[in-house]
Scaffold this motif. Structure first.
Motif, PDB file in Angstrom:
ATOM      1  N   ASN A 174      -4.528  -3.234  -7.778  1.00  0.00           N
ATOM      2  CA  ASN A 174      -4.101  -4.080  -8.882  1.00  0.00           C
ATOM      3  C   ASN A 174      -3.586  -5.406  -8.317  1.00  0.00           C
ATOM      4  O   ASN A 174      -2.732  -5.410  -7.438  1.00  0.00           O
ATOM      5  N   VAL A 175      -4.139  -6.510  -8.811  1.00  0.00           N
ATOM      6  CA  VAL A 175      -3.655  -7.843  -8.449  1.00  0.00           C
ATOM      7  C   VAL A 175      -2.904  -8.378  -9.653  1.00  0.00           C
ATOM      8  O   VAL A 175      -3.452  -8.439 -10.758  1.00  0.00           O
TER       9      VAL A 175
ATOM     10  N   LEU B  60      -7.967  -5.361 -11.717  1.00  0.00           N
ATOM     11  CA  LEU B  60      -7.715  -3.932 -11.534  1.00  0.00           C
ATOM     12  C   LEU B  60      -9.038  -3.257 -11.247  1.00  0.00           C
ATOM     13  O   LEU B  60     -10.030  -3.510 -11.950  1.00  0.00           O
ATOM     14  N   THR B  61      -9.081  -2.404 -10.217  1.00  0.00           N
ATOM     15  CA  THR B  61     -10.316  -1.690  -9.899  1.00  0.00           C
ATOM     16  C   THR B  61     -10.006  -0.384  -9.181  1.00  0.00           C
ATOM     17  O   THR B  61      -8.943  -0.239  -8.573  1.00  0.00           O
TER      18      THR B  61
ATOM     19  N   ILE C 100       0.865  -1.182   0.000  1.00  0.00           N
ATOM     20  CA  ILE C 100       0.000   0.000   0.000  1.00  0.00           C
ATOM     21  C   ILE C 100       0.896   1.224   0.000  1.00  0.00           C
ATOM     22  O   ILE C 100       1.772   1.353   0.868  1.00  0.00           O
ATOM     23  N   VAL C 101       0.684   2.121  -0.971  1.00  0.00           N
ATOM     24  CA  VAL C 101       1.483   3.337  -1.065  1.00  0.00           C
ATOM     25  C   VAL C 101       0.586   4.559  -1.214  1.00  0.00           C
ATOM     26  O   VAL C 101      -0.522   4.479  -1.734  1.00  0.00           O
TER      27      VAL C 101
ATOM     28  N   ILE D 152      -0.636  -7.767  -4.475  1.00  0.00           N
ATOM     29  CA  ILE D 152      -1.715  -6.787  -4.475  1.00  0.00           C
ATOM     30  C   ILE D 152      -1.075  -5.427  -4.248  1.00  0.00           C
ATOM     31  O   ILE D 152      -0.439  -5.195  -3.208  1.00  0.00           O
ATOM     32  N   HIS D 153      -1.214  -4.550  -5.224  1.00  0.00           N
ATOM     33  CA  HIS D 153      -0.683  -3.192  -5.110  1.00  0.00           C
ATOM     34  C   HIS D 153      -1.856  -2.233  -4.966  1.00  0.00           C
ATOM     35  O   HIS D 153      -2.785  -2.270  -5.784  1.00  0.00           O
ATOM     36  N   ILE D 154      -1.793  -1.384  -3.939  1.00  0.00           N
ATOM     37  CA  ILE D 154      -2.824  -0.373  -3.730  1.00  0.00           C
ATOM     38  C   ILE D 154      -2.144   0.984  -3.682  1.00  0.00           C
ATOM     39  O   ILE D 154      -1.240   1.209  -2.871  1.00  0.00           O
TER      40      ILE D 154
END
Length: 130
Positions: free
Chosen positions: A66-67, A39-40, A5-6, A72-74
């Protein structure tokens, strides 16, 4: 799977997790190991995830999830980690929602002023006022 998470200013979390719950415009959804690429756009909401038997929470101010390849990148505008979902909801998420409402109101007012300015530019001068 790995959760990252960034915000524009900092790394909030980089953890190995078992599952994640998040919220987009269609509602709440979960992600487990092996989830397909995804992606959402996220809503202002509280994320929750499990690391073994522990559950963790993070209030986010919208963003993108994004998975891909087991990660999982948020990316979000603002995020606050917390142990108590009720406190995050009543304090942090309430502030995020109020800020979003204020920004929408300011945006609508700005658009109204710009449209009025454009109307004045398009209106030919009154010949009697020359």
């Amino acid at each position: 799977m790995r959760l990252i998470i960034v915000t524009p200013l900092t790394l909030i979390a980089d953890r190995q997790i078992d599952s994640l719950r998040a919220e987009d415009a269609s509602g709440s959804f979960g992600i487990l190991t092996g989830h397909s690429e995804f992606l959402t756009a996220l809503e202002i909401s509280a994320l929750s995830w499990r690391e073994g038997e522990s559950q963790h929470f993070c209030a986010i101010r919208g963003g993108v999830l994004n998975v891909s390849r087991g990660e999982i990148h948020i990316a979000t505008r603002e995020a606050v980690l917390g142990d108590d979902l009720d406190t995050l909801d009543s304090e942090v998420l309430a502030r995020f929602r109020a800020d979003a409402d204020t920004q929408r109101t300011e945006h609508v007012e700005s658009m109204r002023l710009q449209l009025n300015a454009l109307r004045h530019i398009d209106t030919p001068p009154d010949p009697d006022t020359r």
